[in-house]
Motif scaffolding. Sequence first.
Motif, PDB file in Angstrom:
ATOM      1  N   VAL A  91     -26.374   9.697 -35.254  1.00 47.77           N
ATOM      2  CA  VAL A  91     -27.190   8.899 -34.797  1.00 47.77           C
ATOM      3  C   VAL A  91     -27.963   8.904 -33.468  1.00 47.77           C
ATOM      4  O   VAL A  91     -28.994   8.979 -33.221  1.00 47.77           O
ATOM      5  N   GLY A  92     -26.871   9.321 -32.417  1.00 47.36           N
ATOM      6  CA  GLY A  92     -27.311   9.667 -31.176  1.00 47.36           C
ATOM      7  C   GLY A  92     -28.568  10.905 -31.137  1.00 47.36           C
ATOM      8  O   GLY A  92     -29.597  10.879 -30.529  1.00 47.36           O
ATOM      9  N   THR A  93     -28.130  11.920 -31.865  1.00 49.17           N
ATOM     10  CA  THR A  93     -28.865  13.051 -31.572  1.00 49.17           C
ATOM     11  C   THR A  93     -29.960  12.601 -32.330  1.00 49.17           C
ATOM     12  O   THR A  93     -31.468  13.137 -31.768  1.00 49.17           O
ATOM     13  N   ARG A  94     -30.239  12.022 -33.573  1.00 49.42           N
ATOM     14  CA  ARG A  94     -31.481  11.633 -34.217  1.00 49.42           C
ATOM     15  C   ARG A  94     -32.228  10.445 -33.421  1.00 49.42           C
ATOM     16  O   ARG A  94     -33.682  10.835 -33.095  1.00 49.42           O
ATOM     17  N   LEU A  95     -31.683   9.551 -32.754  1.00 45.43           N
ATOM     18  CA  LEU A  95     -32.423   8.817 -31.844  1.00 45.43           C
ATOM     19  C   LEU A  95     -32.909   9.740 -30.515  1.00 45.43           C
ATOM     20  O   LEU A  95     -34.155   9.277 -30.402  1.00 45.43           O
ATOM     21  N   LEU A  96     -32.181  10.602 -29.885  1.00 37.73           N
ATOM     22  CA  LEU A  96     -32.879  11.365 -29.009  1.00 37.73           C
ATOM     23  C   LEU A  96     -34.023  12.210 -29.251  1.00 37.73           C
ATOM     24  O   LEU A  96     -35.113  12.274 -28.511  1.00 37.73           O
ATOM     25  N   ALA A  97     -33.871  12.836 -30.640  1.00 39.57           N
ATOM     26  CA  ALA A  97     -34.921  13.565 -31.165  1.00 39.57           C
ATOM     27  C   ALA A  97     -36.492  12.488 -31.247  1.00 39.57           C
ATOM     28  O   ALA A  97     -37.341  13.192 -31.110  1.00 39.57           O
ATOM     29  N   LEU A  98     -36.185  11.583 -31.831  1.00 39.89           N
ATOM     30  CA  LEU A  98     -37.294  10.641 -32.161  1.00 39.89           C
ATOM     31  C   LEU A  98     -37.834  10.286 -30.819  1.00 39.89           C
ATOM     32  O   LEU A  98     -38.925  10.109 -30.530  1.00 39.89           O
TER      33      LEU A  98
END
Length: 152
Positions: A91-98
């Motif tokens: 989730v953290g990785t996806r959030l920062l990518a977004l």
Amino acid sequence: MPVTLHPVDRGAWEADAQARTDLARIYADAPAERLPAPVDAFIEQHLAVGHAFLCARFNDRLIGAVARRDDGTAWWLSHFCVRKPTRRRGVGTRLLALVGQAAAGEGRRLCAEASQLQMADQVLLSRLGYRLDRDGDHYRLVLPGQPPEVPR
């Protein structure tokens, strides 16, 4: 896990009871030493000065957040947090990518003050392409073709 980006500014905070509840739950899961004030006061103070939170949304719930301050040329990120039940699922990785995609769409650089990051946050940012500037005081997302340091 199909996570989407959901910004929460002062208007959204006042209009959306579910966003208020979810954001409070996200930061209630953060260790107390990571927040400069009690959860509700921290959120209120951040929004009161015109800043926002960029949140990870999954199944109509906010499950992760990062505080954002916009200085007109860069988005300064701080206070990363993902709800305990959804940690270690990307989730953290996806959030920062977004967040990176949204910043690029707005023509903003992404930066994070090194002094406000836990070691786990620094490792995550490094994996995602963030690099310390020459003075070591903040991280900046470095995309292919960009210089590795923020111009002074």
